[in-house]
Design a protein around this motif. Structure first.
Motif, mmCIF file in Angstrom:
data_model
loop_
_atom_site.group_PDB
_atom_site.id
_atom_site.type_symbol
_atom_site.label_atom_id
_atom_site.label_comp_id
_atom_site.label_asym_id
_atom_site.label_seq_id
_atom_site.Cartn_x
_atom_site.Cartn_y
_atom_site.Cartn_z
ATOM 1 N N ALA A 1 -42.003 42.286 -27.314
ATOM 2 C CA ALA A 1 -40.559 42.724 -26.727
ATOM 3 C C ALA A 1 -40.682 43.676 -25.795
ATOM 4 O O ALA A 1 -39.883 43.856 -24.704
ATOM 5 C CB ALA A 1 -39.780 42.902 -27.911
ATOM 6 N N GLU A 2 -41.617 44.942 -26.028
ATOM 7 C CA GLU A 2 -41.561 46.046 -25.191
ATOM 8 C C GLU A 2 -42.328 46.003 -23.864
ATOM 9 O O GLU A 2 -42.130 46.626 -23.074
ATOM 10 C CB GLU A 2 -42.038 47.091 -25.891
ATOM 11 C CG GLU A 2 -41.142 47.728 -27.159
ATOM 12 C CD GLU A 2 -41.870 48.755 -27.938
ATOM 13 O OE1 GLU A 2 -43.059 49.033 -27.803
ATOM 14 O OE2 GLU A 2 -41.294 49.325 -28.804
ATOM 15 N N ASN A 3 -43.341 44.922 -24.034
ATOM 16 C CA ASN A 3 -44.027 44.861 -22.776
ATOM 17 C C ASN A 3 -44.147 43.534 -22.110
ATOM 18 O O ASN A 3 -44.521 43.326 -21.168
ATOM 19 C CB ASN A 3 -45.628 44.968 -23.184
ATOM 20 C CG ASN A 3 -45.803 46.427 -23.765
ATOM 21 O OD1 ASN A 3 -45.978 47.428 -22.970
ATOM 22 N ND2 ASN A 3 -45.687 46.564 -25.122
ATOM 23 N N VAL A 4 -43.277 42.277 -22.537
ATOM 24 C CA VAL A 4 -43.322 41.072 -21.856
ATOM 25 C C VAL A 4 -42.828 41.279 -20.552
ATOM 26 O O VAL A 4 -41.815 41.981 -20.074
ATOM 27 C CB VAL A 4 -42.339 40.267 -22.672
ATOM 28 C CG1 VAL A 4 -40.779 40.482 -22.550
ATOM 29 C CG2 VAL A 4 -42.604 38.712 -22.134
ATOM 30 N N CYS A 5 -43.538 40.462 -19.350
ATOM 31 C CA CYS A 5 -43.181 40.216 -18.146
ATOM 32 C C CYS A 5 -42.870 39.009 -17.803
ATOM 33 O O CYS A 5 -43.279 38.100 -18.455
ATOM 34 C CB CYS A 5 -44.277 40.909 -17.289
ATOM 35 S SG CYS A 5 -44.642 42.391 -17.293
ATOM 36 N N ARG A 6 -42.061 38.727 -16.848
ATOM 37 C CA ARG A 6 -41.515 37.347 -16.567
ATOM 38 C C ARG A 6 -42.857 36.313 -16.202
ATOM 39 O O ARG A 6 -42.787 35.286 -16.719
ATOM 40 C CB ARG A 6 -40.720 37.426 -14.962
ATOM 41 C CG ARG A 6 -40.054 36.036 -14.661
ATOM 42 C CD ARG A 6 -39.376 36.357 -13.450
ATOM 43 N NE ARG A 6 -38.241 37.084 -13.427
ATOM 44 C CZ ARG A 6 -37.159 36.945 -13.814
ATOM 45 N NH1 ARG A 6 -36.731 35.568 -14.096
ATOM 46 N NH2 ARG A 6 -35.922 37.819 -13.782
ATOM 47 N N GLU A 7 -43.988 36.916 -15.631
ATOM 48 C CA GLU A 7 -44.860 36.065 -15.124
ATOM 49 C C GLU A 7 -45.814 35.823 -16.490
ATOM 50 O O GLU A 7 -46.489 35.004 -16.312
ATOM 51 C CB GLU A 7 -45.945 36.858 -14.298
ATOM 52 C CG GLU A 7 -46.343 38.273 -14.382
ATOM 53 C CD GLU A 7 -45.516 39.323 -13.890
ATOM 54 O OE1 GLU A 7 -46.028 40.259 -13.630
ATOM 55 O OE2 GLU A 7 -44.348 38.912 -13.904
ATOM 56 N N ASP A 8 -45.499 36.540 -17.785
ATOM 57 C CA ASP A 8 -46.145 36.207 -18.756
ATOM 58 C C ASP A 8 -45.371 35.202 -19.831
ATOM 59 O O ASP A 8 -45.878 35.050 -20.832
ATOM 60 C CB ASP A 8 -46.426 37.323 -19.542
ATOM 61 C CG ASP A 8 -47.329 38.428 -18.583
ATOM 62 O OD1 ASP A 8 -48.418 38.092 -18.171
ATOM 63 O OD2 ASP A 8 -47.403 39.645 -18.969
ATOM 64 N N ARG A 9 -44.291 34.584 -19.197
ATOM 65 C CA ARG A 9 -43.468 33.884 -20.111
ATOM 66 C C ARG A 9 -44.247 32.781 -20.845
ATOM 67 O O ARG A 9 -43.912 32.644 -22.171
ATOM 68 C CB ARG A 9 -42.265 33.265 -19.342
ATOM 69 C CG ARG A 9 -41.173 32.637 -20.074
ATOM 70 C CD ARG A 9 -40.253 32.432 -19.332
ATOM 71 N NE ARG A 9 -39.037 31.630 -20.010
ATOM 72 C CZ ARG A 9 -39.102 30.202 -20.227
ATOM 73 N NH1 ARG A 9 -39.709 29.527 -19.552
ATOM 74 N NH2 ARG A 9 -37.782 29.819 -20.750
ATOM 75 N N GLY A 10 -44.810 32.088 -20.062
ATOM 76 C CA GLY A 10 -45.517 30.866 -20.545
ATOM 77 C C GLY A 10 -46.670 31.142 -21.857
ATOM 78 O O GLY A 10 -46.786 30.715 -22.886
ATOM 79 N N ALA A 11 -47.389 32.504 -21.333
ATOM 80 C CA ALA A 11 -48.532 32.761 -22.577
ATOM 81 C C ALA A 11 -47.903 33.316 -23.724
ATOM 82 O O ALA A 11 -48.317 33.063 -24.721
ATOM 83 C CB ALA A 11 -49.234 33.887 -21.828
#
Length: 242
Positions: A150-160
């Motif tokens: 939750a603290e580090n998620v980025c848009r480009e990492d959504r699928g992973a």
């Protein structure tokens, strides 16, 4: 060309680590069931019971004030500060963990901040994490994972991240681990799924700095497939996010 001969010492260390992980898992599972049977009044009481599952009760022969050469609680020895020459903590991981014992070691000792832990989860990916924790997630780990994501998620990492959440939901006793999330961890879970939902639409932006050239990817829908949307809705039910 002759095959490399395995190092007996390394194999012995790996075996000891695996046995310790199995013993810890059985001990913590027994403590969870015992706490549920006792109907402890709060989550903190439950957590304390599990965290103290390695402690052994004092016996009559364990007299206070008497000097003894054998520790009644061997785990207490871990609290002593070892000599610098005896312990070497790497600045970064030489290789990714392959077993739950190796993961616990690296997660607790080698990774000191949330960003490093987030990168480890991404590098392992959902498939490897599901394999490592197929038997069971250690007590408290699911909550820690949700907070870090939750603290580090980025848009480009959504699928992973969705794949990671999916693999974790397939581990044994996942439902019990969700029951044991603290209030703060539940809030992190809701925040994480909220970010994942907004990443597929025109909702608020992710915080700046979570990836290079993030503004140029605002309209990127490569990870926003119909399959991911269905998977996300199913995961919200599994993680009991309203």
């Amino acid at each position: 060309m002759a095959a490399a001969v395995p190092d007996p010492a390394a194999l012995a260390r790996e075996l000891r680590a695996a046995l310790e992980a199995d013993e810890r898992q059985e001990r913590e599972n027994a403590a969870k069931l015992r706490a549920l049977h006792q109907r402890v009044p709060s989550y903190e009481d439950f957590r304390n019971i599990v965290l103290a599952s390695h402690l052994k009760p004092l016996e009559k022969k364990d007299k206070i004030g008497e000097r003894r050469n054998v520790l009644w609680n061997p785990c207490a020895a871990r609290g002593k500060a070892p000599r610098a020459s005896d312990v070497e903590i790497p600045q970064e991981l030489d290789q990714l963990p392959r077993t739950s014992a190796e993961f616990y070691r690296d997660w607790r000792r080698c990774l000191k901040n949330g960003k490093d832990k987030y990168q480890l989860l991404l590098k392992l990916g959902g498939e490897a994490l599901g394999r490592i924790f197929q038997a069971d997630l250690g007590f408290g780990l699911l909550g820690e994972f949700l907070v870090v994501l939750a603290e580090n998620v980025c848009r480009e990492d959504r699928g992973a991240v969705i794949q990671i959440l999916r693999s974790l939901s397939g581990t044994k006793r996942f439902g019990l681990n969700v029951d044991l999330l603290s209030g703060a961890e539940q809030e992190s879970s809701r925040g994480l799924f909220g970010k994942l939902q907004r990443a597929s639409g025109n909702g608020p932006m992710f915080p700046a700095g979570c990836g290079t050239d993030s503004e140029t990817h605002l309209t990127d829908t490569s990870l926003q497939t119909e399959t991911e949307e269905r998977m996300l809705m199913e995961l919200m039910k599994s993680y009991r996010v309203n």
